[in-house]
Design a protein around this motif. Structure first.
Motif, PDB file in Angstrom:
ATOM      1  N   ASP A  39       0.675  -1.056  -0.120  1.00  0.00           N
ATOM      2  CA  ASP A  39      -0.179   0.082   0.022  1.00  0.00           C
ATOM      3  C   ASP A  39       1.005   1.157   0.020  1.00  0.00           C
ATOM      4  OD1 ASP A  39      -2.334  -1.359  -0.008  1.00  0.00           O
ATOM      5  OD2 ASP A  39      -2.620  -1.412   2.125  1.00  0.00           O
ATOM      6  N   ASN A  40       2.219   1.048   0.470  1.00  0.00           N
ATOM      7  CA  ASN A  40       2.874   2.351   0.738  1.00  0.00           C
ATOM      8  C   ASN A  40       4.397   1.947   0.203  1.00  0.00           C
ATOM      9  OD1 ASN A  40       3.782   4.810   0.827  1.00  0.00           O
ATOM     10  ND2 ASN A  40       3.749   4.694   3.308  1.00  0.00           N
ATOM     11  N   TRP A  41       4.490   1.167  -1.004  1.00  0.00           N
ATOM     12  CA  TRP A  41       5.899   0.613  -1.483  1.00  0.00           C
ATOM     13  C   TRP A  41       6.823   1.561  -1.568  1.00  0.00           C
ATOM     14  CZ3 TRP A  41       7.013  -4.309  -1.444  1.00  0.00           C
ATOM     15  CH2 TRP A  41       8.097  -4.878  -2.197  1.00  0.00           C
ATOM     16  N   THR A  42       6.759   2.790  -2.336  1.00  0.00           N
ATOM     17  CA  THR A  42       7.806   3.811  -2.256  1.00  0.00           C
ATOM     18  C   THR A  42       8.472   3.987  -0.982  1.00  0.00           C
ATOM     19  OG1 THR A  42       6.567   4.712  -4.214  1.00  0.00           O
ATOM     20  CG2 THR A  42       8.174   5.817  -3.171  1.00  0.00           C
ATOM     21  N   GLU A  43       7.644   4.361  -0.072  1.00  0.00           N
ATOM     22  CA  GLU A  43       8.355   4.540   1.346  1.00  0.00           C
ATOM     23  C   GLU A  43       8.826   3.217   2.078  1.00  0.00           C
ATOM     24  OE1 GLU A  43       6.932   6.121   5.761  1.00  0.00           O
ATOM     25  OE2 GLU A  43       5.765   6.727   3.738  1.00  0.00           O
ATOM     26  N   ILE A  44       8.094   2.276   1.925  1.00  0.00           N
ATOM     27  CA  ILE A  44       8.306   0.962   2.675  1.00  0.00           C
ATOM     28  C   ILE A  44       9.581   0.204   2.313  1.00  0.00           C
ATOM     29  CG2 ILE A  44       7.308  -1.011   3.565  1.00  0.00           C
ATOM     30  CD1 ILE A  44       6.500   1.229   5.126  1.00  0.00           C
ATOM     31  N   SER A  45       9.454   0.066   0.943  1.00  0.00           N
ATOM     32  CA  SER A  45      10.540  -1.033   0.158  1.00  0.00           C
ATOM     33  C   SER A  45      11.784  -0.690   0.552  1.00  0.00           C
ATOM     34  CB  SER A  45      10.240  -0.981  -0.970  1.00  0.00           C
ATOM     35  OG  SER A  45      10.160   0.063  -1.838  1.00  0.00           O
ATOM     36  N   PRO A  46      12.227   0.684   0.670  1.00  0.00           N
ATOM     37  CA  PRO A  46      13.773   0.758   0.903  1.00  0.00           C
ATOM     38  C   PRO A  46      14.255   0.224   2.266  1.00  0.00           C
ATOM     39  CG  PRO A  46      12.939   2.848  -0.186  1.00  0.00           C
ATOM     40  CD  PRO A  46      11.496   1.684   0.166  1.00  0.00           C
ATOM     41  N   LYS A  47      13.102   0.250   3.088  1.00  0.00           N
ATOM     42  CA  LYS A  47      13.468  -0.091   4.552  1.00  0.00           C
ATOM     43  C   LYS A  47      13.765  -1.465   4.701  1.00  0.00           C
ATOM     44  CE  LYS A  47      10.881   4.196   6.502  1.00  0.00           C
ATOM     45  NZ  LYS A  47       9.836   4.298   7.161  1.00  0.00           N
ATOM     46  N   LEU A  48      12.716  -2.009   3.817  1.00  0.00           N
ATOM     47  CA  LEU A  48      12.650  -3.603   3.795  1.00  0.00           C
ATOM     48  C   LEU A  48      13.982  -4.070   3.204  1.00  0.00           C
ATOM     49  CD1 LEU A  48       9.163  -4.326   2.791  1.00  0.00           C
ATOM     50  CD2 LEU A  48      10.196  -4.769   4.961  1.00  0.00           C
ATOM     51  N   HIS A  49      14.457  -3.216   2.220  1.00  0.00           N
ATOM     52  CA  HIS A  49      15.924  -3.915   1.438  1.00  0.00           C
ATOM     53  C   HIS A  49      16.857  -3.532   2.556  1.00  0.00           C
ATOM     54  CE1 HIS A  49      15.200  -4.846  -2.919  1.00  0.00           C
ATOM     55  NE2 HIS A  49      14.246  -3.713  -2.663  1.00  0.00           N
ATOM     56  N   LEU A  50      16.759  -2.443   3.419  1.00  0.00           N
ATOM     57  CA  LEU A  50      17.967  -2.473   4.228  1.00  0.00           C
ATOM     58  C   LEU A  50      17.959  -3.693   5.332  1.00  0.00           C
ATOM     59  CD1 LEU A  50      17.598   1.471   5.086  1.00  0.00           C
ATOM     60  CD2 LEU A  50      19.633   0.233   3.773  1.00  0.00           C
ATOM     61  N   LEU A  51      16.831  -3.910   5.966  1.00  0.00           N
ATOM     62  CA  LEU A  51      16.755  -5.097   6.606  1.00  0.00           C
ATOM     63  C   LEU A  51      17.092  -6.171   6.121  1.00  0.00           C
ATOM     64  CD1 LEU A  51      15.700  -6.290   9.361  1.00  0.00           C
ATOM     65  CD2 LEU A  51      13.170  -6.395   8.406  1.00  0.00           C
ATOM     66  N   ALA A  52      16.659  -6.517   4.643  1.00  0.00           N
ATOM     67  CA  ALA A  52      17.031  -7.611   4.002  1.00  0.00           C
ATOM     68  C   ALA A  52      18.852  -7.919   4.137  1.00  0.00           C
ATOM     69  CB  ALA A  52      16.514  -7.715   2.850  1.00  0.00           C
ATOM     70  N   ASP A  53      19.366  -6.655   3.686  1.00  0.00           N
ATOM     71  CA  ASP A  53      20.617  -6.585   3.498  1.00  0.00           C
ATOM     72  C   ASP A  53      21.353  -6.865   4.779  1.00  0.00           C
ATOM     73  OD1 ASP A  53      20.645  -5.998   0.919  1.00  0.00           O
ATOM     74  OD2 ASP A  53      21.077  -3.772   1.197  1.00  0.00           O
ATOM     75  N   ALA A  54      20.941  -6.401   5.958  1.00  0.00           N
ATOM     76  CA  ALA A  54      21.396  -6.529   7.365  1.00  0.00           C
ATOM     77  C   ALA A  54      20.985  -7.994   7.584  1.00  0.00           C
ATOM     78  CB  ALA A  54      20.621  -5.731   8.327  1.00  0.00           C
ATOM     79  N   LEU A  55      20.172  -8.725   7.272  1.00  0.00           N
ATOM     80  CA  LEU A  55      19.871 -10.215   7.441  1.00  0.00           C
ATOM     81  C   LEU A  55      21.173 -11.050   6.866  1.00  0.00           C
ATOM     82  CD1 LEU A  55      18.246 -12.445   8.626  1.00  0.00           C
ATOM     83  CD2 LEU A  55      16.559 -12.431   6.542  1.00  0.00           C
TER      84      LEU A  55
END
Length: 336
Positions: A39-55
């Motif tokens: 629903d808010n991909w433009t704002e949310i996806s960069p944060k998810l990518h950062l979490l994925a990279d940290a994982l």
């Protein structure tokens, strides 16, 4: 990036998953569910990518990833539009019942709107009341899109693709024959479909994604025996961008809309119906195609539709043999 939904409540709990599918990390502090992220991909996806990279770097708290603990990435999708992008599949199935394929099928995609309020998880049993309904699996690829305007261009369609999933589009062939005669749509013959343990962003597909088609084999098994391995990108009459444009011809699509490719199907090297894996071919992504080929070759089908107790498995591996979406593995059971 790989995203999944742990079984929790109606819509699951969003997690990011490592590329090797060994670890997961909660993403609920970023978005509680996958639909909330879409629903808010433009704002949310960069944060998810950062979490994925940290994982990947093992810099965040994580847990062992268990595919059986996963719901469908979208347990309730706002919209499920399933196409028949492989006209070879349509032609074979129609040939089995003596129907002629109209020329329009090669220029205008077939698509129907299915039920999406109860998508099955990758290890959920497939509950059916009557074995005589002609139980079948259909291996296909689905895309999850962002908001799409009406009458989109190819560029707009391309920009709208957010995620890919593996789909088992469960079909009841004997009921389907009767519903087709009504010339309106499928209801009884299309129970809940199943989705893979994770949904992946396009960058996870590497060079196998050419911007319109995915070029990897779709592997299927029935009771542990190889059933099919056709290439997803070969003989796909309409690519994913064309499917989006077709779906949005007269209406906008909302974020979280799931669009299926239809049963992956390849012709044989001679342009014919192909051969089973046992005969050196690529096999098929549903039982109906196997039965159709048997009918063409010998006058009658010999492979039965699925029965209670049978197990179906679907998977897509990259060039190094690693599972991309995880594995759908489901048993057919009688509804109690």
């Amino acid at each position: 990036m790989k995203l999944g939904s742990l079984k929790q409540g109606r819509d699951g709990a969003l997690v990011v998953v490592s590329r090797d599918l060994s670890r997961g990390a909660s993403a609920e502090s970023i978005a509680p569910t996958l639909q909330a992220a879409l629903d808010n991909w433009t704002e949310i996806s960069p944060k998810l990518h950062l979490l994925a990279d940290a994982l990947e770097r093992k810099e965040v708290a994580s847990f062992p990833f268990e595919q059986a603990a996963m719901a469908a990435p979208l347990p309730r999708a706002f919209q499920w539009l399933d196409a028949s992008a492989y006209v070879n599949h349509v032609a074979l199935v129609r040939q089995a019942r003596g129907a002629v394929i109209p020329d329009q099928f090669w220029t205008d995609p077939l698509m129907y709107q299915g039920g999406s309020d109860s998508m099955l998880g990758p290890r959920d049993p497939i509950e059916i009341l009557d074995e005589g309904w002609g139980i079948d699996f259909e291996g296909e690829i689905g895309i999850i899109v962002d908001d799409v305007p009406m009458q989109p261009t190819r560029d707009q369609a391309s920009a709208a693709i957010r995620l890919f999933v593996l789909v088992n589009d469960v079909s009841l062939r004997e009921l389907l024959r009767h519903e087709i005669k009504k010339e309106l749509g499928f209801v009884h013959s299309k129970p809940s479909s199943s989705l893979s343990p994770v949904a992946v962003t396009p960058d996870e597909l590497g060079d196998a994604w050419d911007g319109g088609r995915l070029h990897l084999p779709l592997l299927s098994q029935v009771n542990g025996k190889a059933f099919g391995r056709p290439d997803i990108g070969v003989d796909m009459t309409f690519d994913f961008l064309e499917l989006i444009m077709h779906a949005a011809k007269t209406r906008r699509l909302g974020a979280g809309t799931l669009i299926g490719s239809g049963t992956v199907s390849n012709r044989g090297p001679d342009g014919g119906c192909g051969r089973p894996i046992d005969a050196g071919g690529l096999g098929y992504s549903c039982v109906a195609e196997m039965r159709t080929v048997e009918t063409i070759m010998s006058g009658a089908p010999t492979t039965p539709f699925l029965r209670f107790g049978d197990t179906v498995a679907l998977e897509v591996e990259d060039d190094t043999g690693n599972s991309i979406f995880g594995r759908i593995e489901q048993q057919i059971v009688r509804l109690s």
